[in-house]
Design a protein around this motif. Structure first.
Motif, PDB file in Angstrom:
ATOM      1  N   TYR A  39      46.993  43.741   5.196  1.00  0.00           N
ATOM      2  CA  TYR A  39      46.837  43.911   3.753  1.00  0.00           C
ATOM      3  C   TYR A  39      46.708  45.388   3.397  1.00  0.00           C
ATOM      4  CZ  TYR A  39      45.964  38.958   4.157  1.00  0.00           C
ATOM      5  OH  TYR A  39      46.083  37.627   4.462  1.00  0.00           O
ATOM      6  N   PHE A  42      46.779  45.486  -3.513  1.00  0.00           N
ATOM      7  CA  PHE A  42      46.010  44.447  -4.208  1.00  0.00           C
ATOM      8  C   PHE A  42      46.357  44.418  -5.688  1.00  0.00           C
ATOM      9  CE2 PHE A  42      43.597  48.286  -4.857  1.00  0.00           C
ATOM     10  CZ  PHE A  42      43.069  48.164  -6.131  1.00  0.00           C
ATOM     11  N   LEU A  70      38.215  49.896  -3.201  1.00  0.00           N
ATOM     12  CA  LEU A  70      39.408  49.593  -2.399  1.00  0.00           C
ATOM     13  C   LEU A  70      40.315  50.819  -2.237  1.00  0.00           C
ATOM     14  CD1 LEU A  70      40.337  45.982  -3.561  1.00  0.00           C
ATOM     15  CD2 LEU A  70      39.475  46.698  -1.325  1.00  0.00           C
ATOM     16  N   MET A  83      47.323  41.101  -1.452  1.00  0.00           N
ATOM     17  CA  MET A  83      46.169  40.251  -1.732  1.00  0.00           C
ATOM     18  C   MET A  83      45.776  40.326  -3.198  1.00  0.00           C
ATOM     19  SD  MET A  83      42.958  42.100   0.098  1.00  0.00           S
ATOM     20  CE  MET A  83      42.653  43.834  -0.150  1.00  0.00           C
ATOM     21  N   ILE A  85      42.611  39.628  -6.059  1.00  0.00           N
ATOM     22  CA  ILE A  85      41.158  39.719  -6.138  1.00  0.00           C
ATOM     23  C   ILE A  85      40.676  38.939  -7.346  1.00  0.00           C
ATOM     24  CG2 ILE A  85      39.196  41.266  -6.423  1.00  0.00           C
ATOM     25  CD1 ILE A  85      41.075  43.404  -5.114  1.00  0.00           C
ATOM     26  N   LEU A 135      38.824  37.584  -2.023  1.00  0.00           N
ATOM     27  CA  LEU A 135      40.109  38.183  -1.675  1.00  0.00           C
ATOM     28  C   LEU A 135      41.022  37.050  -1.213  1.00  0.00           C
ATOM     29  CD1 LEU A 135      38.987  41.421   0.187  1.00  0.00           C
ATOM     30  CD2 LEU A 135      39.291  41.028  -2.246  1.00  0.00           C
ATOM     31  N   TYR A 175      34.005  44.975   3.903  1.00  0.00           N
ATOM     32  CA  TYR A 175      35.413  44.647   4.045  1.00  0.00           C
ATOM     33  C   TYR A 175      36.172  45.850   4.581  1.00  0.00           C
ATOM     34  CZ  TYR A 175      40.121  43.185   3.329  1.00  0.00           C
ATOM     35  OH  TYR A 175      41.416  42.861   3.567  1.00  0.00           O
TER      36      TYR A 175
END
Length: 181
Positions: A39, A42, A70, A83, A85, A135, A175
């Motif tokens: 990943y 996002f 992020l 991904m 969110i 996620l 994460y």
């Protein structure tokens, strides 16, 4: 008044102060079969975010904080993301009652040998909020990681913004779960 009688209200006040400034509690869960290194981009999942029962201003604050965290980790916001969110929230109102049993009057006191009481009660409330950050794999539409952060919230605007940023930061520190990125 005895020295020990003065010490107890001071200790109770300190405990109230310490518990009102408690830190953020964080927990995470994730799918063990997922390679999180795949990943790199996002986007926010609007249908999920719209369901969060908080003000639109707080939603924006949370999303900005997530985006900040992020991008610090090297992820890019994209219109074709790896991904998605989503967020949701829960709140609880805590009511704390503190009783000061010092003073004289009717009522049961600290020991069974004499009557005492006529103390004062102090009632305070605080709002504890829990933020969930989900996620989701964008292709499979499956949840791959979930972070949860709980902390006491303030009604003061600046303090609330600071607290939201702190909660999001503490969650996103976890994460990716294997930190090989």
């Amino acid at each position: 008044m005895k020295r020990s009688q003065l010490l107890i209200p001071v200790l109770a006040s300190v405990m109230l102060l310490v518990t009102s400034c408690s830190s953020v509690k964080v927990a995470t869960d994730y799918d063990d079969a997922v390679d999180f290194n795949q990943y790199q981009s996002f986007a926010f999942y609007k249908p999920g975010i719209d369901k969060a029962e908080i003000s639109d201003l707080d939603k924006k604050r949370i999303l900005r904080a997530i985006e900040t965290e992020l991008t610090k980790q090297g992820f890019a916001k994209s219109s074709n993301p790896d991904m998605l969110i989503s967020i949701f929230t829960k709140t609880n109102t805590n009511v704390d009652i503190y009783r000061n049993n010092f003073g004289y009057g009717y009522g049961w006191g600290w020991t069974p040998y004499y009557w005492r009481g006529a103390g004062r009660e102090t009632v305070s409330t605080s709002t504890e909020g829990t933020l969930y950050i989900d996620l989701i794999d964008a292709q499979k539409k499956e949840l791959i990681w979930q972070g949860m952060g709980t902390g006491v919230l303030s009604q003061d605007r600046e303090a609330k913004i600071e607290r939201i940023n702190e909660i999001v930061m503490k969650i996103m520190e976890k994460y990716p779960p294997n930190k090989t990125k």
